[in-house]
Design a protein around this motif. Structure first.
Motif, PDB file in Angstrom:
ATOM      1  N   LEU A  56      -3.678   7.064  -8.487  1.00  0.00           N
ATOM      2  CA  LEU A  56      -3.174   8.238  -7.766  1.00  0.00           C
ATOM      3  C   LEU A  56      -2.494   7.880  -6.451  1.00  0.00           C
ATOM      4  CD1 LEU A  56      -6.151  10.718  -8.333  1.00  0.00           C
ATOM      5  CD2 LEU A  56      -4.012  10.535  -9.636  1.00  0.00           C
ATOM      6  N   ALA A  57      -2.443   6.606  -6.095  1.00  0.00           N
ATOM      7  CA  ALA A  57      -1.859   6.187  -4.821  1.00  0.00           C
ATOM      8  C   ALA A  57      -0.372   6.526  -4.769  1.00  0.00           C
ATOM      9  CB  ALA A  57      -2.051   4.683  -4.620  1.00  0.00           C
ATOM     10  N   GLY A  58       0.055   7.198  -3.714  1.00  0.00           N
ATOM     11  CA  GLY A  58       1.464   7.492  -3.497  1.00  0.00           C
ATOM     12  C   GLY A  58       1.993   8.702  -4.244  1.00  0.00           C
ATOM     13  N   ASN A  66      -3.539  -0.023   8.183  1.00  0.00           N
ATOM     14  CA  ASN A  66      -4.206  -0.709   7.084  1.00  0.00           C
ATOM     15  C   ASN A  66      -3.375  -0.577   5.821  1.00  0.00           C
ATOM     16  OD1 ASN A  66      -5.975  -1.681   5.105  1.00  0.00           O
ATOM     17  ND2 ASN A  66      -7.781  -0.964   6.249  1.00  0.00           N
ATOM     18  N   THR A  67      -2.736  -1.670   5.414  1.00  0.00           N
ATOM     19  CA  THR A  67      -1.859  -1.633   4.227  1.00  0.00           C
ATOM     20  C   THR A  67      -2.647  -1.502   2.934  1.00  0.00           C
ATOM     21  OG1 THR A  67      -1.861  -4.056   4.163  1.00  0.00           O
ATOM     22  CG2 THR A  67      -0.072  -2.988   5.384  1.00  0.00           C
ATOM     23  N   ALA A  68      -3.974  -1.637   3.009  1.00  0.00           N
ATOM     24  CA  ALA A  68      -4.789  -1.475   1.807  1.00  0.00           C
ATOM     25  C   ALA A  68      -5.078  -0.013   1.508  1.00  0.00           C
ATOM     26  CB  ALA A  68      -6.106  -2.247   1.963  1.00  0.00           C
ATOM     27  N   LEU A  69      -4.636   0.874   2.398  1.00  0.00           N
ATOM     28  CA  LEU A  69      -4.877   2.302   2.212  1.00  0.00           C
ATOM     29  C   LEU A  69      -3.589   3.010   1.802  1.00  0.00           C
ATOM     30  CD1 LEU A  69      -7.100   2.999   5.344  1.00  0.00           C
ATOM     31  CD2 LEU A  69      -7.855   3.101   2.966  1.00  0.00           C
ATOM     32  N   TRP A  70      -3.687   3.857   0.801  1.00  0.00           N
ATOM     33  CA  TRP A  70      -2.563   4.676   0.366  1.00  0.00           C
ATOM     34  C   TRP A  70      -3.011   6.136   0.370  1.00  0.00           C
ATOM     35  CZ3 TRP A  70       2.230   3.287  -2.367  1.00  0.00           C
ATOM     36  CH2 TRP A  70       2.562   1.932  -2.186  1.00  0.00           C
ATOM     37  N   THR A  71      -2.029   7.005   0.409  1.00  0.00           N
ATOM     38  CA  THR A  71      -2.332   8.428   0.370  1.00  0.00           C
ATOM     39  C   THR A  71      -1.618   9.087  -0.796  1.00  0.00           C
ATOM     40  OG1 THR A  71      -0.502   8.943   1.866  1.00  0.00           O
ATOM     41  CG2 THR A  71      -2.670   8.588   2.864  1.00  0.00           C
ATOM     42  N   GLY A  72      -2.187  10.196  -1.224  1.00  0.00           N
ATOM     43  CA  GLY A  72      -1.576  11.004  -2.263  1.00  0.00           C
ATOM     44  C   GLY A  72      -1.670  12.470  -1.893  1.00  0.00           C
TER      45      GLY A  72
END
Length: 324
Positions: free
Chosen positions: A191-193, A270-276
């Motif tokens: 679900l990232a992005g 933090n590049t390990a975190l994505w949002t949706g």
């Protein structure tokens, strides 16, 4: 010339000294001259002398030794002159405080804020207060909702900034804005992005939430119930704050929900975190000011609420209330 004072009979006196009597005595104690003292406080000399005599009568002690050439303080007068000045200074302070209370946006304002709002909205609030209300002494208290409401009811706090609705009798809410929730995932999550996540996807996700007592936890659980997530579905609860929560997400332990105002602060570095983003209508929460119903500063708080709505238009929120 002998003093005209003669102490009253009996141990009980019911007369109270007046402020005008205290002012007259304080002036005489300072100038040690009736004419000069009368001129200093704008009173006639006979009136001044009468006021001091009346004070002696009320107190039951001789304050002055009057001679044909000068005025002297008696031993009791020397001691009570200090007390009289203290009383007059306190009354002057009372009047100054009342004047400040009549002027809006002066004096202390004790603002309670919940932890999931404070780090993200306080910069906007503080900038507004410093620019628009420089005489306001803003005192900020960060506490959970239940503690804030107790403080408001007890008079320890004047105004709250928190998520609503509260449904508490005697508390009036002044809505500021609505903000959407965002799904925060580790990099590589399916679900990232995405920008069209159905709420129903929350049914099967491994969800990380704040500890008990945080209203954001309750809001997230309500969203999950609306999405059809069973009440018994696993929810990992190990974080006392959002900063820790997103680090757990970055470590691959699950996903979480963040309000939009918190996303940049908590995920940007933090590049390990994505949002949706959720599909419309996205789950959201409402943020408001809350005050005691009928508060003496009600008009002031309503004006502050409108100023905050205007100041928050640059944030990723939907301003509500106040005719907006």
């Amino acid at each position: 010339m002998a003093s005209p004072y003669s102490p009253p009979h009996g141990p009980h006196r019911t007369k109270q000294p007046s402020l005008s009597q205290l002012r007259a005595f304080a002036a005489v104690a300072e100038h040690l001259h009736f004419r000069d003292a009368a001129a200093a406080i704008g009173m006639s000399q006979p009136a001044l002398s009468g006021a001091v005599s009346a004070l002696e009568e009320a107190l039951g002690v001789q304050l002055l030794e009057r001679t044909t050439r000068k005025v002297l303080l008696s031993p009791a007068g020397e001691r009570l002159a200090v007390r009289a000045r203290t009383v007059l200074d306190a009354v002057a302070g009372l009047m100054e405080e009342a004047e400040a209370a009549r002027a809006p946006f002066t004096g202390a304002l004790r603002l309670g804020v919940i932890p999931t709002v404070a780090p993200y909205l306080l910069p906007t609030v503080l900038r507004l207060v410093h620019r628009r209300y420089p005489e306001l002494d803003l005192q900020v208290h960060e506490e959970q909702t239940s503690s804030l409401l107790e403080g408001l009811a007890a008079g320890r706090l004047d105004l709250l900034l928190l998520a609503v609705p509260l449904g508490v009798p005697g508390v009036t809410e002044l809505p500021l804005f609505d903000e959407d929730f965002v799904l925060v995932t580790p990099a590589g999550h399916p679900l990232a992005g995405r920008d069209d996540i159905p709420r129903e996807d929350l049914r099967e996700l491994r969800l990380l939430l704040l500890d008990e007592g945080h209203c954001l936890r309750d809001q997230a659980l309500d969203i999950c119930r609306e999405a059809g997530r069973p009440d018994g579905a696993e929810v990992t609860t190990t974080a006392a704050g959002l900063a820790t929560l997103v680090q757990l997400v970055a470590g691959g332990l699950g996903v979480t929900l963040l309000p939009r105002t918190a996303v940049t602060v908590e995920t940007a570095r933090n590049t390990a975190l994505w949002t949706g983003l959720f599909a419309e209508p996205a789950p959201s929460r409402r943020i408001a000011l809350a005050m005691r119903t009928g508060a003496a500063r009600q008009a002031e708080f309503q004006e502050l609420a409108q100023a905050l709505r205007e100041a928050m238009r640059g944030l990723p929120v939907r301003v509500v209330g106040g005719g907006s």
